[in-house]
Design an enzyme around this catalytic site. Sequence first.
Site, PDB file in Angstrom:
ATOM      1  N   ASP B  88       0.853  -1.204   0.000  1.00  0.00           N
ATOM      2  CA  ASP B  88       0.000   0.000   0.000  1.00  0.00           C
ATOM      3  C   ASP B  88       0.883   1.245   0.000  1.00  0.00           C
ATOM      4  OD1 ASP B  88       0.830  -0.540   2.677  1.00  0.00           O
ATOM      5  OD2 ASP B  88      -0.752   0.752   3.448  1.00  0.00           O
ATOM      6  N   GLU B 158       0.238  -0.804   5.837  1.00  0.00           N
ATOM      7  CA  GLU B 158       1.322  -0.182   6.600  1.00  0.00           C
ATOM      8  C   GLU B 158       1.086   1.308   6.777  1.00  0.00           C
ATOM      9  OE1 GLU B 158       5.228   1.495   7.765  1.00  0.00           O
ATOM     10  OE2 GLU B 158       4.051   2.057   6.026  1.00  0.00           O
TER      11      GLU B 158
END
Lengths: 460, 460
Positions: B88, B158
Amino acid sequence: MQETLNYIQENKQRYIDELFELLKIASISADPAYKNEVLKCAEMCAQHLKNAGADAVEVCQTKGYPIVYGEKILDKNLPTVLVYGHYDVQPPDPLELWKKPPFEPYIEKTEIHPDGAIFARGSADDKGQFFMHIKAFEAMMKTNTLPCNVKFIIEGEEEVGSVSLGDFVNENKEKLSCDCILISDTGLYSKDQPTVTTGLRGLSYMEVEVEGPGRDLHSGLYGGAVPNPIHVLSRMIAQLIDENGRIAIDGFYDNVLELSAEERAEMAKLKDDQEEFKKSISLKGVEGEEGFTTLERTSIRPTLDCNGIWGGYTGEGAKTVIPSKAFAKISMRLVPYQTPDEITEKFTKYFEKIAPDNVKIKVTPHHGGMPYVLPSDTKEFVAAKKAMETAFGKEVLPYRSGGSIPITAMFEQVLGAKSVLMGFGLDSDAIHSPNEHYGLFNFYKGIESIPLFFENYAKM
Amino acid sequence: MQETLNYIQENKQRYIDELFELLKIASISADPAYKNEVLKCAEMCAQHLKNAGADAVEVCQTKGYPIVYGEKILDKNLPTVLVYGHYDVQPPDPLELWKKPPFEPYIEKTEIHPDGAIFARGSADDKGQFFMHIKAFEAMMKTNTLPCNVKFIIEGEEEVGSVSLGDFVNENKEKLSCDCILISDTGLYSKDQPTVTTGLRGLSYMEVEVEGPGRDLHSGLYGGAVPNPIHVLSRMIAQLIDENGRIAIDGFYDNVLELSAEERAEMAKLKDDQEEFKKSISLKGVEGEEGFTTLERTSIRPTLDCNGIWGGYTGEGAKTVIPSKAFAKISMRLVPYQTPDEITEKFTKYFEKIAPDNVKIKVTPHHGGMPYVLPSDTKEFVAAKKAMETAFGKEVLPYRSGGSIPITAMFEQVLGAKSVLMGFGLDSDAIHSPNEHYGLFNFYKGIESIPLFFENYAKM
């Protein structure tokens, strides 16, 4: 006069229906995306003036949005009243706080408006109010009771500082010549205490920018070692007002007209209920300049407010960024004899002075406006006071309002005429906020007061 | 080893082409509007692991975004390296500051990257970095040189605090059992000074809200008499850091590990050029905690930053409003032995303490993370240092970074294994900012260092 009032009574429902059509137009002057709506609104205003019986109706082009003009000249020897209003409105955001869409008007009863109030952006500021003048004019025309000449100017840039109006008035001095200017763009002190507004605050409005690093940074890698522009801007905003609630800008109060103890005692006659004030806006506690009441703070004292602030990540979730820049919109309300130019300059100097060396700052002035006072011994004030006393059946007091209508000072300078501020809104109408509304009681009292003003004024 | 390095050399261009496809996916975990892109990215990662030769590849569902797993178990008696990365990315705003769209990768030479750098959101953080591991693994597989077992977990949350990773690791202790964890999600100290990251700061992140009046107000009618939430929030932010640059929250420094004079002297060996630092981020001057250098402020000291602020009117033009509410996102970087729970509680108490009585406030904690330290006498550190010294042909120093990878503490607690932070980015890569990029030199040095690490580590 009774015939005129009867006519108004018989046409009440149609007036509301027509106003709803006007309120459906999203004439937001601040946002270029609504340009066509603003122009459409001007056309509709012109049509209403024609329908009401005005001559020489014209949608006058300017560098910005057009100004709608109309007139009825009965006799050059009679006095002339110039009616001013504005057909543009404030942006409606935050949209999610409106109970219904801002441009889909509806009527609902509230505690303060048991007869119902019209909810829509612009209902009180100023479509609902200038429309009263067109309808009162219609009633006087239809009943052949107009006692003097009347001219109308309805502009479309009031909410962005009336940028084209000054040029227009200067270029059309002859056409706009008049004996007084009549404006309904203010409020009553309260529903139980009708007032004529005798003072308005001026305005100085800026946008400020603080730049720390030249680009956005990761707060983990750079945090703790660079000036964060949000912190710097926050510290600077904190330095604009001191611990006594006084504005800390050097020389800010130099030209403030301080009221005498007598004048302040006269003001204090107006009921100023702190608990009701707090309740009306769901406030835990007031704050402001030490040594002054809430009523004084919002009328005879100059003030400073941040109207907006932004910088960094403002979306959903978390982003660990140190932004390059932070911004704020800051405005000051001015009282006689402060001027916007003077205050803009003093603000800019002070803001530069308090900026730390390790950031860059920028101050961009938006529009400004002069403060205004109408003495209570003028015939304009007296005619308005008497008209409203007849309509309301109560004593009407003078009242200095905290808002700004900067054009009143310009009208006086260019046209040599005083403005009389006969407004019918209430502070609780939520103008400039979600769920703006305007009471039906206020709307009708306004339409009744206007022919009474014309009658009184024509006789004086 | 030479065979592996030759394979890498021969496949360089294909590695870039494949990475570009990964960078084209807008896998923004913070914004729900990009959900499908995030899911698509997980699938592509799984496909890459399969293609490289991993077994048991799986897109593991969680309560949030999936975690991609893959492994190659040669022999249960050999050591196992668990590679961690995240697919991500941060939101790309402000979009207008990107030279080209953030999800259309391209290569351009810069002063610091004469061989060229890949520009795209996620190029350095972390797609470009975890992809090095897949490609190094592919090279070892194709040349039959993988010296020990390897497992991969690549998560998709994250940038929003790894919300599902803790549960996943706890529920899959057996599956994820390993001897060490290898992560490339940090940077080199500088292009000329390769380093292995031996410390990371923790994080505590909150959103705060200040409410003055219960609704937006007209600043003319109410200005000067009510608490303006932007002013109150600004004054409160100004009270978070004192005049010496120290965080004013009560007890904030209680658990801070103070470094010895010797440790600080060792740190000071890293070149810390103030002029270059300022120039690299177009900064007029640094600021921070008194008594510490810029390098210390960004690594061994805890910090506090506003990451976003908003309230009132932020559109074009001028709106004279006093907003009901103002908001800020505020985060703190923590050092050993501070904990996010402790700091969140201390922040909240202090924020409540400094709030004036006439406003309502709300503090909402977002994600947090523990600080982390890897001692330089561990075999993980030594294997990484030697690998990078071979690849770069230079001495490699230990370096404590200012960023946060909160999961390292969790990995240690649940899996009983140390994380080695072998990252290849540069501070100038503009991660979390517009025009994020990752040097081709860095990308290739990373891919070369990884098989060397495996070789060293398997032998120890």
